[in-house]
Enzyme design. Structure first.
Site, PDB file in Angstrom:
ATOM      1  N   GLY A 316       0.951  -1.255  -0.483  1.00  0.00           N
ATOM      2  CA  GLY A 316       0.242  -0.266   0.057  1.00  0.00           C
ATOM      3  C   GLY A 316       0.947   1.546  -0.080  1.00  0.00           C
ATOM      4  CG  ASP A 317       4.804   2.792   1.095  1.00  0.00           C
ATOM      5  OD1 ASP A 317       3.730   4.448   1.342  1.00  0.00           O
ATOM      6  OD2 ASP A 317       5.564   3.166   1.087  1.00  0.00           O
ATOM      7  CG  MET A 318       3.196   0.436  -5.011  1.00  0.00           C
ATOM      8  SD  MET A 318       5.299   0.771  -4.705  1.00  0.00           S
ATOM      9  CE  MET A 318       6.119   0.639  -6.222  1.00  0.00           C
TER      10      MET A 318
END
Ligand SMILES: Nc1ncnc2c1ncn2[C@@H]1O[C@H](COP(=O)(O)OP(=O)(O)O)[C@@H](O)[C@H]1O
Ligand SMILES: [Mg+2]
Length: 434
Positions: A316-318
């Site tokens: 969930g960090d792109m």
């Protein structure tokens, strides 16, 4: 250029005043030259009242803007746009995006305290301008004017890497003893060392395994290894972290074999968005569409595969700063840069969702066939090609992940959460085949 460069970089160049080795004090600088490798492309001027204005060099304008500094400066019909408006108390977004964020920024401000004011982008860019992401170099225009009186000159670390995790640009010493050191003065690091955080157990191993997975399914991934903290020497205390566990060492793709700079820009820069808005400034279809236009159809599809990988692995960090363009050769045409900063975030943030919205939704579970179709439409990509890219990625991940050797390094609890997420998402994404 050279004398000014050495003035900024080196501690051993004779100068005209009795204080031969003192560095230029960034607070006294009012103008910075912007170079792409050795080519001057423009100037950043700081006016009284702390406005920062960037303007392109006339000779660079005459080239039509080649090599490319950033797509954000290019007009739709070709050539360069008008110079950006001056910004109060901050740098224009392209340059703000070159600076470290959060903890690394604080550490750098401390390392340069006395010459860099906290929160002052211009001061920090002036101090770190010799080792920035990509091929941009920033050099004070004034040359030898003001100097920091009364300080013992000591070479300082002058690298800038964006991102929030504590990280260092490092030199891998070959030959006797080996070891890893931080570049000081005019030295250049060709690896990025990412230090683990106590709040995210196994984070280095997690990223290491995710990078290995990306490579196993055919993606372009830089060389990397896990190293011990004890292999680092001479790290100034402001860069020390309260971490234990292995450090992830990744080869820099913006530095060539002989240390030459290869230009890169991230998608916050491409879209002219400040780092603080990296989770909201644009959506995934904007990146896909930009790749389709500025790079190629196949680059846009490769982006879709990487997105599908993020959905599957619970990453969930792109956000906008975790995707970049790279300019090889003459620097006129971008390509999609290799994969970096891929990590399963679900073990640490169970309710995590996509960093940016995909056709209007963020939760992983919402990434069904309907969503990808809507995404294809918004990205102006053929639906069938997008669905095929997603389906192939699910197949390849399932072929590689369950027997990937790097799994063994990931702490059991973390691995269980990743495995459960892949199992949950596989049928949802595999339905894109229908
Ligand atoms: N292998 C690499 N080569 C060149 N630049 C990189 C590489 N990996 C990361 N970067 C750059 O360094 C920045 C920080 O690295 P990243 O892995 O994203 O750290 P963080 O987890 O702190 O966000 C990235 O935004 C990118 O610009
Ligand atoms: Mg990052």
């Amino acid at each position: 250029m050279a004398p000014k460069m050495t003035f900024l970089l080196s501690s051993s160049v004779p100068m005209v005043t009795p204080m031969p080795d003192a560095p230029l004090d960034p607070r006294s600088i009012s103008s910075l030259e912007v170079l792409l490798n050795d080519l001057k492309v423009g100037t950043i001027v700081r006016t009284p009242g702390d406005f920062n204005a960037f303007s392109f060099e006339k000779s660079y304008r005459q080239t039509g803007g080649f090599p490319v500094l950033s797509l954000s400066f290019r007009a739709a019909h070709g050539g360069l746009r008008k110079d950006p408006k001056p910004v109060a108390r901050a740098l224009p977004s392209f340059f703000a995006n070159l600076l470290p964020e959060d903890k690394l920024r604080e550490a750098m401000e401390k390392h340069h305290s006395g010459s860099v004011r906290a929160g002052n982008d211009f001061d920090l860019l002036a101090a770190l301008g010799s080792d920035l992401p990509g091929a941009v170099r920033i050099v004070p225009s004034e040359g030898i004017v003001a100097r920091t009186e009364g300080l013992t000159p000591r070479p300082k670390a002058r690298f800038s890497l964006a991102g929030v995790q504590m990280k260092l640009s490092v030199i891998k010493n070959t030959g006797k003893g080996g070891g890893l050191t931080i570049p000081l003065g005019d030295e250049q690091g060709s690896y990025i060392a990412k230090f683990p955080s106590t709040s995210f157990p196994g984070v280095s191993e997690n990223e290491f395994a995710n990078l290995a997975l990306a490579e196993a399914i055919g993606m372009d991934v830089p060389e990397r290894e896990l190293v011990e903290k004890s292999e680092f020497e001479g790290i100034p205390e402001e860069f020390e972290t309260l971490s234990d566990g292995k450090v992830l060492l990744v080869k820099r793709f913006d530095r060539g074999a002989d240390g030459e700079r290869v230009h890169i820009e991230d998608f916050a820069q491409v879209f002219g968005i400040y780092p603080s808005r990296k989770y909201e400034g644009a959506a995934y279809h904007d990146i896909a569409a930009a790749l389709g236009v500025a790079v190629s159809f196949s680059a846009a599809l490769e982006f879709v595969r990487r997105l599908a990988l993020a959905v599957l692995t619970g990453n969930g960090d792109m956000h906008l700063k975790n995707w970049s363009l790279i300019y090889h050769g003459k620097g006129d045409k971008p390509a999609l840069a290799p994969v970096y900063d891929v990590l399963s975030t679900v073990p640490y943030i169970p309710s995590d969702a996509m960093a940016l919205s995909l056709a209007g939704e963020r939760p992983f579970k919402a990434m069904n066939a309907q969503r990808w179709k809507a995404f294809a439409h918004r990205a102006r990509l053929p639906e069938a090609a997008v669905m095929k890219a997603v389906t192939e990625t699910v197949e390849r991940v399932n072929q590689s992940w369950w027997s990937l050797p790097e799994r063994a390094l990931v702490p059991q609890k973390v691995l269980e959460r990743v495995d459960a997420h892949i199992k949950l998402m596989t049928p949802i994404l595999a339905a894109c085949a229908d």
